[in-house]
Design an enzyme around this catalytic site. Structure first.
Site, PDB file in Angstrom:
ATOM      1  N   GLY A  80      12.720  -4.680 -13.857  1.00 20.13           N
ATOM      2  CA  GLY A  80      11.911  -5.890 -13.795  1.00 20.13           C
ATOM      3  C   GLY A  80      10.520  -5.715 -13.223  1.00 20.13           C
ATOM      4  O   GLY A  80       9.641  -6.543 -13.441  1.00 20.13           O
ATOM      5  N   ASP A 135      10.157  -6.846  -8.304  1.00 16.14           N
ATOM      6  CA  ASP A 135       9.617  -8.098  -8.846  1.00 16.14           C
ATOM      7  C   ASP A 135      10.046  -9.306  -8.037  1.00 16.14           C
ATOM      8  O   ASP A 135       9.260 -10.215  -7.795  1.00 16.14           O
ATOM      9  CB  ASP A 135       9.985  -8.266 -10.338  1.00 16.14           C
ATOM     10  N   ASP A 138      15.636 -11.830  -3.929  1.00 15.77           N
ATOM     11  CA  ASP A 138      16.500 -12.992  -4.165  1.00 15.77           C
ATOM     12  C   ASP A 138      17.570 -13.019  -3.066  1.00 15.77           C
ATOM     13  O   ASP A 138      17.295 -13.439  -1.948  1.00 15.77           O
ATOM     14  CB  ASP A 138      17.079 -12.830  -5.580  1.00 15.77           C
ATOM     15  N   LYS A 166      12.490 -15.640  -3.162  1.00 19.60           N
ATOM     16  CA  LYS A 166      13.321 -16.846  -3.306  1.00 19.60           C
ATOM     17  C   LYS A 166      14.235 -16.927  -2.081  1.00 19.60           C
ATOM     18  O   LYS A 166      15.410 -16.558  -2.134  1.00 19.60           O
ATOM     19  CB  LYS A 166      14.130 -16.734  -4.600  1.00 19.60           C
ATOM     20  N   PHE A 187      15.933 -20.588 -11.933  1.00 22.02           N
ATOM     21  CA  PHE A 187      16.098 -19.337 -12.676  1.00 22.02           C
ATOM     22  C   PHE A 187      14.817 -19.055 -13.452  1.00 22.02           C
ATOM     23  O   PHE A 187      14.500 -19.734 -14.420  1.00 22.02           O
ATOM     24  CB  PHE A 187      17.300 -19.371 -13.607  1.00 22.02           C
ATOM     25  N   VAL A 188      14.076 -18.074 -12.964  1.00 20.28           N
ATOM     26  CA  VAL A 188      12.764 -17.800 -13.545  1.00 20.28           C
ATOM     27  C   VAL A 188      12.801 -16.533 -14.397  1.00 20.28           C
ATOM     28  O   VAL A 188      13.571 -15.616 -14.138  1.00 20.28           O
ATOM     29  CB  VAL A 188      11.675 -17.660 -12.452  1.00 20.28           C
ATOM     30  N   ASP A 194      13.828 -11.012 -16.445  1.00 20.39           N
ATOM     31  CA  ASP A 194      14.569 -11.249 -17.681  1.00 20.39           C
ATOM     32  C   ASP A 194      15.702 -12.246 -17.514  1.00 20.39           C
ATOM     33  O   ASP A 194      16.132 -12.552 -16.412  1.00 20.39           O
ATOM     34  CB  ASP A 194      15.192  -9.940 -18.172  1.00 20.39           C
ATOM     35  N   ARG A 200      11.046 -10.709 -20.722  1.00 15.30           N
ATOM     36  CA  ARG A 200      10.238  -9.893 -19.801  1.00 15.30           C
ATOM     37  C   ARG A 200       8.773  -9.887 -20.218  1.00 15.30           C
ATOM     38  O   ARG A 200       7.892  -9.661 -19.404  1.00 15.30           O
ATOM     39  CB  ARG A 200      10.756  -8.443 -19.773  1.00 15.30           C
TER      40      ARG A 200
HETATM   41  C1  PRP Z   1      16.672  -8.143 -10.248  1.00 18.85           C
HETATM   42  C2  PRP Z   1      15.303  -7.924  -9.661  1.00 18.85           C
HETATM   43  C3  PRP Z   1      15.595  -7.336  -8.303  1.00 18.85           C
HETATM   44  C4  PRP Z   1      16.940  -7.898  -7.959  1.00 18.85           C
HETATM   45  C5  PRP Z   1      16.797  -8.935  -6.909  1.00 18.85           C
HETATM   46  O1  PRP Z   1      17.049  -6.979 -10.829  1.00 18.85           O
HETATM   47  O2  PRP Z   1      14.544  -7.065 -10.469  1.00 18.85           O
HETATM   48  O3  PRP Z   1      15.652  -5.932  -8.346  1.00 18.85           O
HETATM   49  O4  PRP Z   1      17.490  -8.462  -9.143  1.00 18.85           O
HETATM   50  O5  PRP Z   1      18.019  -9.543  -6.656  1.00 18.85           O
HETATM   51  P1  PRP Z   1      18.723  -9.531  -5.253  1.00 18.85           P
HETATM   52  O6  PRP Z   1      17.676  -9.759  -4.213  1.00 18.85           O
HETATM   53  O7  PRP Z   1      19.694 -10.670  -5.369  1.00 18.85           O
HETATM   54  O8  PRP Z   1      19.409  -8.226  -5.092  1.00 18.85           O
HETATM   55  P2  PRP Z   1      18.175  -6.885 -11.949  1.00 18.85           P
HETATM   56  O9  PRP Z   1      19.421  -6.378 -11.339  1.00 18.85           O
HETATM   57  O10 PRP Z   1      18.265  -8.180 -12.692  1.00 18.85           O
HETATM   58  O11 PRP Z   1      17.674  -5.754 -12.893  1.00 18.85           O
HETATM   59  P3  PRP Z   1      16.297  -5.688 -13.685  1.00 18.85           P
HETATM   60  O12 PRP Z   1      15.251  -5.318 -12.676  1.00 18.85           O
HETATM   61  O13 PRP Z   1      16.533  -4.625 -14.685  1.00 18.85           O
HETATM   62  O14 PRP Z   1      16.033  -7.032 -14.299  1.00 18.85           O
END
Ligand code: PRP
Length: 219
Positions: A80, A135, A138, A166, A187-188, A194, A200
Site C-alpha cells: 500500500g 500508508d 490502523d 486512524k 474504510f478508505v 486497496d 490503489r
Molecule cells: C494495510 C496497510 C498497513 C496495515 C495497517 O496493509 O498498508 O500496512 O494494513 O493495518 P494495521 O495497523 O491494522 O496493522 P495490508 O495488509 O492491507 O496490505 P497492503 O499494504 O498490501 O494493502
C-alpha cells in the site's frame, strides 16, 4: 518465514514515539466531487490530491530537519505504501537508501487478519537511521510487529512515517513520528490503499461505497 503466518508479532513493549503535527480530516460532506469514473464505487473524496501533495511537502521538511547530516535507510511496507513513498522520497533532499518489507494483514476483506511476511529486508540496517514508511496506521499491529523485527537488526534509531492515522481502531500502543492526516473510522481506498487489491490507483483518498464491501444478498 516468507509467506507464512508470523509468530514473532507481539507488539514491542515500552515503545516511545513522538507525535508531530497532524492534520485532522473530518467526515464532513466533501466539497470535491468524486470523478465520474469512480462514482459507483466511491462515496466521497476524503483527502484530495492537492491536499496530499501539500502535506507531503511539510512532512518532508520535518524529516529533513530530523535526519540532517546522516544517510538514512527508508524501509517501506509493501504494497500500500508505494504511491505515498514515491511522492515522499522525491521531496526528501537527503541521501537515502531504499528497501522494502512485504507484509500483509487484511487478506481480501476489510478487517485485520494475521500478518503474513512476503518479502524480507535486504539492506543491512545495523547502526543506521531507519525511516519506516507505511500508508496507514490502523490497529497498529503491522507497524508494531515490523518495528519489533527491525529492532533485532540493531539500527541506530527507527522513526515512523505514515500518510494516514486512524486512531479509533488502535489495538497496539503506538503512534507515528510523522503522520500526514488523522482520519475517522471509515474504510478508505486510493492513493495506494486497496480493497481486495483494487482502487490503489485513485489519485485521492476516498471513502468506499458500502455496497462494494457489503454486496446485497443474491435473490
Ligand atoms: C494495510 C496497510 C498497513 C496495515 C495497517 O496493509 O498498508 O500496512 O494494513 O493495518 P494495521 O495497523 O491494522 O496493522 P495490508 O495488509 O492491507 O496490505 P497492503 O499494504 O498490501 O494493502
Amino acid at each position: 518465514m516468507v509467506g507464512e503466518r508470523d509468530e514473532q508479532c507481539a507488539g514491542p513493549s515500552g515503545l516511545t514515539l513522538i507525535v508531530t503535527a497532524q492534520l485532522k480530516i473530518k467526515n464532513s460532506k466533501s466539497k470535491t466531487a468524486v470523478p465520474s469514473r469512480w462514482r459507483k464505487e466511491v462515496q466521497s473524496v476524503l483527502i484530495t490530491e492537492a491536499q496530499i501533495a501539500r502535506r507531503i511537502k511539510t512532512l518532508a521538511r520535518e524529516i529533513e530537519r530530523d535526519f540532517h547530516g546522516r544517510e538514512m535507510v527508508v524501509v517501506a511496507l509493501l504494497n500500500g505504501t508505494v504511491v505515498f513513498l514515491a511522492d515522499l522520497i522525491r521531496q526528501l533532499n537527503l541521501p537515502l537508501r531504499l528497501d522494502f518489507i512485504g507484509v500483509s494483514s487484511y487478506g481480501l476483506g476489510t478487517e485485520s487478519d494475521h500478518l503474513v511476511f512476503t518479502k524480507e529486508l535486504r539492506l543491512d540496517v545495523r547502526g543506521r537511521d531507519v525511516l519506516l514508511v507505511d500508508d496507514i496506521l490502523d490497529t497498529g499491529k503491522t507497524m508494531s510487529c515490523v518495528i519489533a523485527r527491525l529492532k533485532l537488526l540493531k539500527p541506530r534509531r527507527i522513526k515512523t512515517c505514515v500518510l494516514l492515522d486512524k486512531p479509533a481502531r488502535r489495538v497496539e500502543k503506538i503512534t507515528a513520528d510523522y503522520s500526514g492526516f488523522e482520519i475517522p473510522d471509515l474504510f478508505v481506498v486510493g492513493y495506494g490503499l486497496d480493497y481486495a487489491e483494487r482502487y490503489r490507483n485513485l489519485p485521492f483518498v476516498g471513502v468506499l461505497q458500502p455496497h462494494v464491501y457489503h454486496p446485497p444478498a443474491a435473490k
